[in-house]
Scaffold this active site. Structure first.
Site, PDB file in Angstrom:
ATOM      1  N   SER A  19       0.824  -1.221   0.000  1.00  0.00           N
ATOM      2  CA  SER A  19       0.000   0.000   0.000  1.00  0.00           C
ATOM      3  C   SER A  19       0.853   1.264   0.000  1.00  0.00           C
ATOM      4  CB  SER A  19      -0.923   0.015   1.222  1.00  0.00           C
ATOM      5  OG  SER A  19      -1.573   1.265   1.302  1.00  0.00           O
ATOM      6  N   ARG A  20       0.456   2.226  -0.846  1.00  0.00           N
ATOM      7  CA  ARG A  20       1.147   3.535  -0.894  1.00  0.00           C
ATOM      8  C   ARG A  20       0.524   4.516   0.095  1.00  0.00           C
ATOM      9  NH1 ARG A  20       2.684  -0.157  -4.674  1.00  0.00           N
ATOM     10  NH2 ARG A  20       4.615   0.529  -5.650  1.00  0.00           N
ATOM     11  N   LYS A  70     -13.178  -4.305   2.558  1.00  0.00           N
ATOM     12  CA  LYS A  70     -14.099  -3.205   2.273  1.00  0.00           C
ATOM     13  C   LYS A  70     -15.579  -3.563   2.453  1.00  0.00           C
ATOM     14  CE  LYS A  70     -11.067  -0.648  -0.866  1.00  0.00           C
ATOM     15  NZ  LYS A  70     -10.933   0.090  -2.121  1.00  0.00           N
ATOM     16  N   ASN A  91     -14.281   2.260   2.521  1.00  0.00           N
ATOM     17  CA  ASN A  91     -12.806   2.265   2.403  1.00  0.00           C
ATOM     18  C   ASN A  91     -12.179   3.138   3.484  1.00  0.00           C
ATOM     19  OD1 ASN A  91     -13.100   4.941   1.400  1.00  0.00           O
ATOM     20  ND2 ASN A  91     -11.287   4.688   0.130  1.00  0.00           N
ATOM     21  N   GLY A 133     -15.772  -4.006 -15.747  1.00  0.00           N
ATOM     22  CA  GLY A 133     -15.583  -4.536 -14.390  1.00  0.00           C
ATOM     23  C   GLY A 133     -16.786  -4.221 -13.531  1.00  0.00           C
ATOM     24  N   GLY A 135     -16.625  -5.055  -9.860  1.00  0.00           N
ATOM     25  CA  GLY A 135     -16.213  -5.303  -8.477  1.00  0.00           C
ATOM     26  C   GLY A 135     -16.394  -4.053  -7.622  1.00  0.00           C
ATOM     27  N   GLY A 136     -15.669  -4.003  -6.499  1.00  0.00           N
ATOM     28  CA  GLY A 136     -15.783  -2.882  -5.566  1.00  0.00           C
ATOM     29  C   GLY A 136     -15.384  -1.556  -6.209  1.00  0.00           C
ATOM     30  N   ILE A 222      -8.257   2.453 -13.363  1.00  0.00           N
ATOM     31  CA  ILE A 222      -8.068   2.674 -11.919  1.00  0.00           C
ATOM     32  C   ILE A 222      -6.867   1.874 -11.407  1.00  0.00           C
ATOM     33  CG2 ILE A 222     -10.514   3.241 -11.635  1.00  0.00           C
ATOM     34  CD1 ILE A 222     -10.785   0.727  -9.871  1.00  0.00           C
ATOM     35  N   GLY A 245      -4.568   5.715 -12.936  1.00  0.00           N
ATOM     36  CA  GLY A 245      -5.274   5.410 -11.689  1.00  0.00           C
ATOM     37  C   GLY A 245      -4.663   5.986 -10.420  1.00  0.00           C
TER      38      GLY A 245
HETATM   39  N1  LIG Z   1      -6.749   3.720  -7.956  1.00  0.00           N
HETATM   40  C1  LIG Z   1      -7.369   3.388  -6.851  1.00  0.00           C
HETATM   41  O1  LIG Z   1      -7.435   4.153  -5.886  1.00  0.00           O
HETATM   42  C2  LIG Z   1      -8.038   2.046  -6.759  1.00  0.00           C
HETATM   43  C3  LIG Z   1      -9.116   1.854  -5.871  1.00  0.00           C
HETATM   44  C4  LIG Z   1      -9.743   0.596  -5.841  1.00  0.00           C
HETATM   45  C5  LIG Z   1      -9.263  -0.439  -6.652  1.00  0.00           C
HETATM   46  N2  LIG Z   1      -8.215  -0.205  -7.480  1.00  0.00           N
HETATM   47  C6  LIG Z   1      -7.719  -1.284  -8.365  1.00  0.00           C
HETATM   48  O2  LIG Z   1      -8.792  -1.727  -9.171  1.00  0.00           O
HETATM   49  C7  LIG Z   1      -8.666  -3.112  -9.448  1.00  0.00           C
HETATM   50  C8  LIG Z   1      -9.962  -3.828  -9.100  1.00  0.00           C
HETATM   51  O3  LIG Z   1     -10.193  -3.705  -7.705  1.00  0.00           O
HETATM   52  P1  LIG Z   1     -11.585  -4.179  -7.049  1.00  0.00           P
HETATM   53  O4  LIG Z   1     -11.492  -3.879  -5.596  1.00  0.00           O
HETATM   54  O5  LIG Z   1     -12.741  -3.637  -7.818  1.00  0.00           O
HETATM   55  O6  LIG Z   1     -11.496  -5.762  -7.268  1.00  0.00           O
HETATM   56  P2  LIG Z   1     -12.666  -6.819  -7.253  1.00  0.00           P
HETATM   57  O7  LIG Z   1     -13.832  -6.347  -6.453  1.00  0.00           O
HETATM   58  O8  LIG Z   1     -12.020  -8.127  -6.920  1.00  0.00           O
HETATM   59  O9  LIG Z   1     -13.153  -6.881  -8.818  1.00  0.00           O
HETATM   60  C9  LIG Z   1     -12.295  -7.376  -9.813  1.00  0.00           C
HETATM   61  C10 LIG Z   1     -12.909  -7.136 -11.194  1.00  0.00           C
HETATM   62  O10 LIG Z   1     -11.948  -7.576 -12.171  1.00  0.00           O
HETATM   63  C11 LIG Z   1     -12.581  -8.525 -13.047  1.00  0.00           C
HETATM   64  N3  LIG Z   1     -11.594  -9.507 -13.503  1.00  0.00           N
HETATM   65  C12 LIG Z   1     -10.705 -10.199 -12.773  1.00  0.00           C
HETATM   66  N4  LIG Z   1      -9.981 -11.027 -13.549  1.00  0.00           N
HETATM   67  C13 LIG Z   1     -10.450 -10.854 -14.825  1.00  0.00           C
HETATM   68  C14 LIG Z   1     -10.124 -11.425 -16.078  1.00  0.00           C
HETATM   69  N5  LIG Z   1      -9.161 -12.349 -16.201  1.00  0.00           N
HETATM   70  N6  LIG Z   1     -10.793 -10.996 -17.178  1.00  0.00           N
HETATM   71  C15 LIG Z   1     -11.752 -10.065 -17.066  1.00  0.00           C
HETATM   72  N7  LIG Z   1     -12.129  -9.482 -15.905  1.00  0.00           N
HETATM   73  C16 LIG Z   1     -11.478  -9.878 -14.796  1.00  0.00           C
HETATM   74  C17 LIG Z   1     -13.656  -9.164 -12.205  1.00  0.00           C
HETATM   75  O11 LIG Z   1     -14.598  -9.760 -13.057  1.00  0.00           O
HETATM   76  P3  LIG Z   1     -15.514 -10.983 -12.531  1.00  0.00           P
HETATM   77  O12 LIG Z   1     -16.680 -10.362 -11.810  1.00  0.00           O
HETATM   78  O13 LIG Z   1     -15.910 -11.683 -13.780  1.00  0.00           O
HETATM   79  O14 LIG Z   1     -14.663 -11.837 -11.627  1.00  0.00           O
HETATM   80  C18 LIG Z   1     -14.193  -7.921 -11.460  1.00  0.00           C
HETATM   81  O15 LIG Z   1     -15.051  -7.187 -12.287  1.00  0.00           O
HETATM   82  C19 LIG Z   1      -7.440  -3.593  -8.651  1.00  0.00           C
HETATM   83  O16 LIG Z   1      -6.335  -3.636  -9.518  1.00  0.00           O
HETATM   84  C20 LIG Z   1      -7.267  -2.516  -7.604  1.00  0.00           C
HETATM   85  O17 LIG Z   1      -5.912  -2.383  -7.200  1.00  0.00           O
HETATM   86  C21 LIG Z   1      -7.607   1.005  -7.568  1.00  0.00           C
END
Ligand SMILES: NC(=O)c1ccc[n+]([C@@H]2O[C@H](COP(=O)([O-])OP(=O)(O)OC[C@H]3O[C@@H](n4cnc5c(N)ncnc54)[C@H](OP(=O)(O)O)[C@@H]3O)[C@@H](O)[C@H]2O)c1
Length: 279
Positions: A19-20, A70, A91, A133, A135-136, A222, A245
């Site tokens: 984590s940063r 989360k 968060n 996507g 997810g969260g 992101i 991101g």
């Molecule tokens: N910049 C920021 O401040 C910030 C904040 C939050 C998150 N993030 C980043 O955003 C990313 C997602 O985080 P999250 O918390 O949303 O994760 P999450 O809830 O686990 O959701 C992951 C998403 O990625 C999809 N996915 C995973 N593997 C895949 C594949 N092989 N092909 C296609 N889709 C795939 C999943 O699809 P399925 O539903 O089909 O599994 C889901 O939609 C991470 O890299 C995280 O570090 C960045």
């Protein structure tokens, strides 16, 4: 006047050492001359309740939550901000004066603030927005876009069930598009956001062809490790404007710092550079 107490906050996650956030918040503590510290707290899911309950006793102002906490935290907090409730995840935890645990979600706000900061004149209602996507991260981004006036959101996710669950919870004008049709979903779009983990260090690139995307469309990600994901590199090469991101991470931290320590800090070029140097 000397501070009454040493300020403390941190980030709970597992794993957490990547984590940063400690670097970011400690930069601001120092910048504002505040005696305090922000620490990584390696907490496994089964320990989350006890760890959160310990915050007031230890004198912590609060904490951030990252993977895998989360959603789980929603069951533990005493009060949940309506925005966090809509997103379905928290968060940020703020310890109240009475020792209560108050859950917030600043991710969507951080995403929007960063886009506004990086793209002068950007409007959420400029045209269809494709969110890849469900997810969260996607939930936070979509709520942020809706609150900023986005009129049409096209949601593309590998698993249709997860996309459907998102729409059922968040509502509004979201159209789900099958994963196999994802390339066509970009036709006529004003903006695309990758919220999947694809393109992150150690993961394959997001499998998305930009061929039909208008050259004026904004492409954002992101994921911030690497700063320029394969998606952003492809978009830049064909002339689309891009937003990475990292700024989302930096901006979501501002309201958290304010809630814990009473000062609204700024995202400056110097701060960005200091975090970029660690990526
Ligand atoms: N910049 C920021 O401040 C910030 C904040 C939050 C998150 N993030 C980043 O955003 C990313 C997602 O985080 P999250 O918390 O949303 O994760 P999450 O809830 O686990 O959701 C992951 C998403 O990625 C999809 N996915 C995973 N593997 C895949 C594949 N092989 N092909 C296609 N889709 C795939 C999943 O699809 P399925 O539903 O089909 O599994 C889901 O939609 C991470 O890299 C995280 O570090 C960045």
């Amino acid at each position: 006047m000397a501070q009454e107490r040493f300020l403390m906050a941190g980030v709970m996650g597992w794993p957490v050492m990547h984590s940063r956030s400690p670097r970011l918040h400690n930069y601001w503590l120092q910048k504002h001359g505040l005696a305090g510290v922000y620490v990584p707290l390696g907490i496994k899911i089964e320990g989350l309740g006890a760890a959160l309950r310990a915050l007031p006793a230890l004198g912590f102002s609060g904490c951030n939550l990252t993977i895998p906490h989360k959603v789980e935290a929603l069951k533990i907090v005493d009060n949940l901000d309506p925005l966090a409730k809509r997103i379905g995840a928290a968060n940020c935890i703020v310890v109240g004066p009475d020792g209560s645990l108050n859950g917030f979600n600043n991710d969507g706000w951080g995403y929007i603030e960063n886009v506004v900061d990086r793209v002068p004149g950007w409007r959420a209602d400029a045209g269809p927005v494709v969110v890849v996507g469900a997810g969260g991260g996607a939930r936070a981004v979509i709520v942020g876009l809706q609150d900023r006036g986005a009129r049409e959101i096209r949601l593309v996710n590998r698993s249709p069930e997860r996309a459907a669950a998102l729409v059922a919870q968040i509502g509004g004008s979201i159209t789900t598009i099958a994963w196999n049709d994802r390339n066509r979903a970009l036709d006529g779009a004003a903006m695309v956001v990758n919220t999947t983990s694809q393109g992150m260090v150690g993961q394959p690139a997001l499998d998305l062809s930009l061929d039909v995307l208008p050259k004026t469309a904004l492409v954002s990600d992101i994921v911030y490790t690497p700063l320029e994901t394969p998606l952003l590199a492809a978009a830049r090469k064909r002339g689309n404007p891009t937003v990475d991101g990292l700024g989302m991470l930096l901006h979501q931290a501002r309201p958290a710092f304010k809630a814990w320590f009473g000062v609204l800090p700024e995202v400056t070029a110097e701060l960005r550079q200091s975090i970029e140097a660690t990526l």
